[in-house]
Design a protein around this motif. Structure first.
Motif, PDB file in Angstrom:
ATOM      1  N   ASP A 179      -2.568   6.564  -6.273  1.00 34.32           N
ATOM      2  CA  ASP A 179      -3.107   7.639  -5.312  1.00 34.32           C
ATOM      3  C   ASP A 179      -3.560   8.858  -5.661  1.00 34.32           C
ATOM      4  N   PHE A 180      -2.773   9.524  -6.662  1.00 33.00           N
ATOM      5  CA  PHE A 180      -3.242  10.848  -7.050  1.00 33.00           C
ATOM      6  C   PHE A 180      -4.217  11.036  -7.963  1.00 33.00           C
ATOM      7  N   GLU A 181      -4.427   9.753  -8.721  1.00 35.31           N
ATOM      8  CA  GLU A 181      -5.858   9.388  -9.666  1.00 35.31           C
ATOM      9  C   GLU A 181      -7.132   9.304  -8.756  1.00 35.31           C
ATOM     10  N   ASP A 182      -6.798   8.939  -7.678  1.00 34.01           N
ATOM     11  CA  ASP A 182      -8.065   8.683  -6.800  1.00 34.01           C
ATOM     12  C   ASP A 182      -8.359   9.990  -6.255  1.00 34.01           C
ATOM     13  N   ILE A 183      -7.294  10.792  -5.720  1.00 34.22           N
ATOM     14  CA  ILE A 183      -7.379  12.149  -5.017  1.00 34.22           C
ATOM     15  C   ILE A 183      -7.867  12.996  -6.167  1.00 34.22           C
ATOM     16  N   GLY A 184      -7.443  13.070  -7.248  1.00 30.46           N
ATOM     17  CA  GLY A 184      -8.065  14.008  -8.302  1.00 30.46           C
ATOM     18  C   GLY A 184      -9.327  13.741  -8.751  1.00 30.46           C
ATOM     19  N   ARG A 185      -9.806  12.400  -8.841  1.00 27.85           N
ATOM     20  CA  ARG A 185     -11.270  12.218  -8.855  1.00 27.85           C
ATOM     21  C   ARG A 185     -12.295  12.867  -7.727  1.00 27.85           C
ATOM     22  N   LYS A 209       9.072  13.272  -9.747  1.00 37.77           N
ATOM     23  CA  LYS A 209       8.001  12.301  -9.163  1.00 37.77           C
ATOM     24  C   LYS A 209       6.871  13.452  -9.018  1.00 37.77           C
ATOM     25  N   MET A 210       7.320  14.613  -8.254  1.00 40.85           N
ATOM     26  CA  MET A 210       6.305  15.462  -8.045  1.00 40.85           C
ATOM     27  C   MET A 210       5.747  16.064  -9.224  1.00 40.85           C
ATOM     28  N   SER A 211       6.435  16.286 -10.298  1.00 37.83           N
ATOM     29  CA  SER A 211       5.884  16.802 -11.666  1.00 37.83           C
ATOM     30  C   SER A 211       5.094  15.594 -12.226  1.00 37.83           C
ATOM     31  N   GLU A 212       5.468  14.372 -12.199  1.00 37.14           N
ATOM     32  CA  GLU A 212       4.432  13.269 -12.591  1.00 37.14           C
ATOM     33  C   GLU A 212       3.089  13.166 -11.853  1.00 37.14           C
ATOM     34  N   PHE A 213       3.058  13.461 -10.651  1.00 34.98           N
ATOM     35  CA  PHE A 213       1.874  13.570  -9.766  1.00 34.98           C
ATOM     36  C   PHE A 213       1.216  14.700 -10.154  1.00 34.98           C
ATOM     37  N   LEU A 214       1.779  15.839 -10.376  1.00 38.75           N
ATOM     38  CA  LEU A 214       0.957  17.038 -11.049  1.00 38.75           C
ATOM     39  C   LEU A 214       0.403  17.008 -12.058  1.00 38.75           C
ATOM     40  N   ASP A 215       1.012  16.264 -13.201  1.00 42.83           N
ATOM     41  CA  ASP A 215       0.455  16.023 -14.488  1.00 42.83           C
ATOM     42  C   ASP A 215      -0.915  15.046 -14.222  1.00 42.83           C
ATOM     43  N   ILE A 216      -0.898  14.075 -13.064  1.00 40.73           N
ATOM     44  CA  ILE A 216      -2.199  13.294 -12.967  1.00 40.73           C
ATOM     45  C   ILE A 216      -3.237  14.410 -12.579  1.00 40.73           C
ATOM     46  N   VAL A 217      -3.081  15.101 -11.432  1.00 39.21           N
ATOM     47  CA  VAL A 217      -4.138  15.605 -10.693  1.00 39.21           C
ATOM     48  C   VAL A 217      -4.563  16.652 -11.692  1.00 39.21           C
ATOM     49  N   LYS A 218      -3.586  17.419 -12.834  1.00 39.06           N
ATOM     50  CA  LYS A 218      -4.053  18.424 -13.435  1.00 39.06           C
ATOM     51  C   LYS A 218      -5.279  18.026 -14.271  1.00 39.06           C
ATOM     52  N   LYS A 219      -5.456  16.834 -14.549  1.00 38.54           N
ATOM     53  CA  LYS A 219      -6.579  16.145 -15.351  1.00 38.54           C
ATOM     54  C   LYS A 219      -7.880  16.504 -14.896  1.00 38.54           C
ATOM     55  N   TYR A 220      -7.773  16.587 -13.323  1.00 39.65           N
ATOM     56  CA  TYR A 220      -9.146  16.958 -12.717  1.00 39.65           C
ATOM     57  C   TYR A 220      -9.138  18.122 -12.240  1.00 39.65           C
ATOM     58  N   VAL A 221      -8.120  18.908 -11.663  1.00 31.52           N
ATOM     59  CA  VAL A 221      -8.009  20.004 -11.304  1.00 31.52           C
ATOM     60  C   VAL A 221      -6.931  21.010 -12.010  1.00 31.52           C
ATOM     61  N   PRO A 222      -7.588  21.687 -12.974  1.00 34.73           N
ATOM     62  CA  PRO A 222      -6.471  22.353 -13.715  1.00 34.73           C
ATOM     63  C   PRO A 222      -5.661  23.248 -12.860  1.00 34.73           C
ATOM     64  N   ASN A 223      -6.227  24.031 -11.993  1.00 32.66           N
ATOM     65  CA  ASN A 223      -5.442  24.915 -11.186  1.00 32.66           C
ATOM     66  C   ASN A 223      -4.623  23.879 -10.073  1.00 32.66           C
TER      67      ASN A 223
END
Length: 230
Positions: free
Chosen positions: A172-178, A209-223
């Motif tokens: 889900d966070f891969e999709d949100i990040g993109r 889990k929160m940290s795992e999801f954060l690492d995913i979205v940081k690829k797309y939104v560094p901030n």
């Protein structure tokens, strides 16, 4: 215009500002994890009208920097532009919290210079959006339109997701990040279990889990960062 809640001072709701938070009633989403559901479903009566609110804000000039207008969903109220105009006339900055399902209203408010900061909820990945909002159907193209408007507004803004153990996965966070790639700011907020939400079976995700999801979205939104971690 009826006001359903007022937090007279907050240091959290408007980044880097001392603010008051105004709650308006009604919402077109029925999120099972909503902490303000009594405002959404109309069981919480109004506490004041617009004139009483402006009287309060007049007395707080010089003490508050800005006003957060939230809900519910503020964009459902046809008197919202008038309310925001009155707040701006008193010299306050305005932050609007929105679910992003009213892009044309949002666009008009930006064009009329009635808001200074926008916070939009991103409920989940596109495939799970309606379910997360408590609806049988939802057109995510409308959400995409609001994302585009906000990201091209020239205003300060943030996107944010309340993360729920039962609703969110890494994919889900891969999709949100993109979806929001390149955004100014994105916050993952840990769901907090409360007795007042519609679905009391929902639980908070772990810190890991929160940290795992954060690492995913940081690829797309560094901030990107975490909020409300317990």
């Amino acid at each position: 215009m009826k006001i359903h809640g007022l937090q007279k001072m907050t240091l959290l709701d408007y980044p880097s500002k001392v603010a008051a938070t105004v709650f308006l009633g009604g919402c077109d989403f029925k999120c099972p994890f909503c902490h303000n559901f009594e405002i959404v479903n109309g069981t919480l009566p109004p506490i004041m009208d617009e004139d009483e609110l402006f009287s309060f804000l007049e007395k707080r000039k010089g003490l508050l920097d800005g006003i957060v207008v939230t809900g519910g969903e503020p964009c459902l109220n046809p008197s919202l532009p008038s309310l925001l105009s009155g707040i701006k006339d008193l010299g306050y900055l305005v932050k609007l919290d929105t679910n992003g399902y009213h892009p044309e209203i949002l666009n008009n408010l930006i064009g009329e210079k009635l808001i200074d900061y926008i916070a939009m909820d991103i409920k989940n990945s596109r495939d799970k959006y309606a379910m997360t909002c408590g609806l049988s159907f939802l057109n995510t193209d409308i959400i995409s339109r609001s994302i585009d408007i906000i990201m091209n507004s020239g205003l300060d803004y943030e996107f944010r997701t309340t993360v729920i153990h039962e609703y969110h996965t890494a994919s889900d966070f891969e999709d949100i990040g993109r979806w929001i790639e390149g955004a100014k700011a994105y916050y993952l907020q840990q769901y907090i279990e409360r007795d007042t939400v519609p679905d009391k079976s929902l639980t908070s995700p772990s810190k890991d889990k929160m940290s795992e999801f954060l690492d995913i979205v940081k690829k797309y939104v560094p901030n990107s960062s975490l909020r409300g971690i317990e």
